[in-house]
Design an enzyme around this catalytic site. Structure first.
Site, PDB file in Angstrom:
ATOM      1  N   ASP A   1     -37.858   4.984 -35.023  1.00 30.39           N
ATOM      2  CA  ASP A   1     -39.288   4.749 -34.863  1.00 30.39           C
ATOM      3  C   ASP A   1     -39.802   5.869 -33.965  1.00 30.39           C
ATOM      4  O   ASP A   1     -39.677   5.794 -32.739  1.00 30.39           O
ATOM      5  CB  ASP A   1     -39.542   3.380 -34.236  1.00 30.39           C
ATOM      6  CG  ASP A   1     -41.028   3.115 -34.017  1.00 30.39           C
ATOM      7  OD1 ASP A   1     -41.823   3.459 -34.901  1.00 30.39           O
ATOM      8  OD2 ASP A   1     -41.386   2.573 -32.949  1.00 30.39           O
TER       9      ASP A   1
ATOM     10  N   GLU B   1     -39.611   5.749 -40.103  1.00 31.98           N
ATOM     11  CA  GLU B   1     -40.905   5.219 -40.508  1.00 31.98           C
ATOM     12  C   GLU B   1     -41.849   6.367 -40.845  1.00 31.98           C
ATOM     13  O   GLU B   1     -41.868   7.390 -40.167  1.00 31.98           O
ATOM     14  CB  GLU B   1     -41.503   4.343 -39.397  1.00 31.98           C
ATOM     15  CG  GLU B   1     -42.678   3.545 -39.878  1.00 31.98           C
ATOM     16  CD  GLU B   1     -43.069   2.427 -38.940  1.00 31.98           C
ATOM     17  OE1 GLU B   1     -44.032   1.721 -39.278  1.00 31.98           O
ATOM     18  OE2 GLU B   1     -42.439   2.260 -37.892  1.00 31.98           O
TER      19      GLU B   1
ATOM     20  N   ASP C   1     -39.901  -0.586 -29.273  1.00 31.48           N
ATOM     21  CA  ASP C   1     -39.641   0.584 -30.114  1.00 31.48           C
ATOM     22  C   ASP C   1     -38.244   0.530 -30.730  1.00 31.48           C
ATOM     23  O   ASP C   1     -38.048   0.936 -31.879  1.00 31.48           O
ATOM     24  CB  ASP C   1     -39.825   1.870 -29.307  1.00 31.48           C
ATOM     25  CG  ASP C   1     -41.247   2.002 -28.792  1.00 31.48           C
ATOM     26  OD1 ASP C   1     -42.137   2.334 -29.590  1.00 31.48           O
ATOM     27  OD2 ASP C   1     -41.466   1.733 -27.592  1.00 31.48           O
TER      28      ASP C   1
END
Length: 164
Positions: free
Chosen positions: A7, A67, A139
């Site tokens: 991420d 992502e 996160d």
């Protein structure tokens, strides 16, 4: 198959590693790479790349899942996020990993079953799916969700980079 989920962020980059053994998902590790907001952006990007490179060397994943860029109203934020993604992708490609990308909608759908799920729902499902004793840092939890998404759907997504 061992998967590194990422991420990306210029202040905090989350990572999560899961291992898929048949139909089971096992938690390997998770955490975050912090950068200092007082450092210049190139130094922060280097910290992300170096940090992920060390994690890749330590855990030897078979693939990286990251992502996709979330398009926001702030173009500068989106640009910086794209640069953080680039630093992460370089770490994976330099290690010879195939790199896959997933949208937030795909990640939430794969983990929760609903593409517009709230962040706390995703965190709770990540905790349950890989049997964490507690909810991971935000996160890191997001990165674990990306890894879980890849474990459950990698046959349906295209690689960003090919394995040499």
């Amino acid at each position: 198959m061992r998967i590194l989920g990422v991420d990306p962020g210029t202040r905090v980059t989350g990572y999560g590693l899961v291992e898929k053994q048949g139909n089971r998902l096992l938690h390997v590790d998770n955490g975050v790479i912090y950068t200092s907001s007082s450092d210049a952006l190139p130094q922060r990007l280097k910290r992300i790349c170096d940090g992920l490179s060390a994690i890749i060397e330590q855990y030897r994943p078979d693939a990286m899942a990251i992502e996709n860029v979330f398009v926001s109203k702030n173009a500068l934020s989106a640009l910086k996020l794209g640069q953080a993604r680039g630093a992460a992708i370089v770490a994976g490609v330099q290690a010879g990993l195939p790199v896959y990308e997933y949208s937030a909608l795909q990640v939430k759908s794969a983990v929760v079953g609903y593409g517009k799920a709230a962040k706390p729902q995703v965190q709770q499902m990540v905790k349950a799916l890989i049997r964490l004793p507690e909810v991971a840092q935000e996160d890191a939890s997001d990165a674990l969700a990306v890894a879980i998404c890849h474990a459950n759907s990698f046959h349906f997504n295209q690689r960003l980079a090919t394995k040499p």
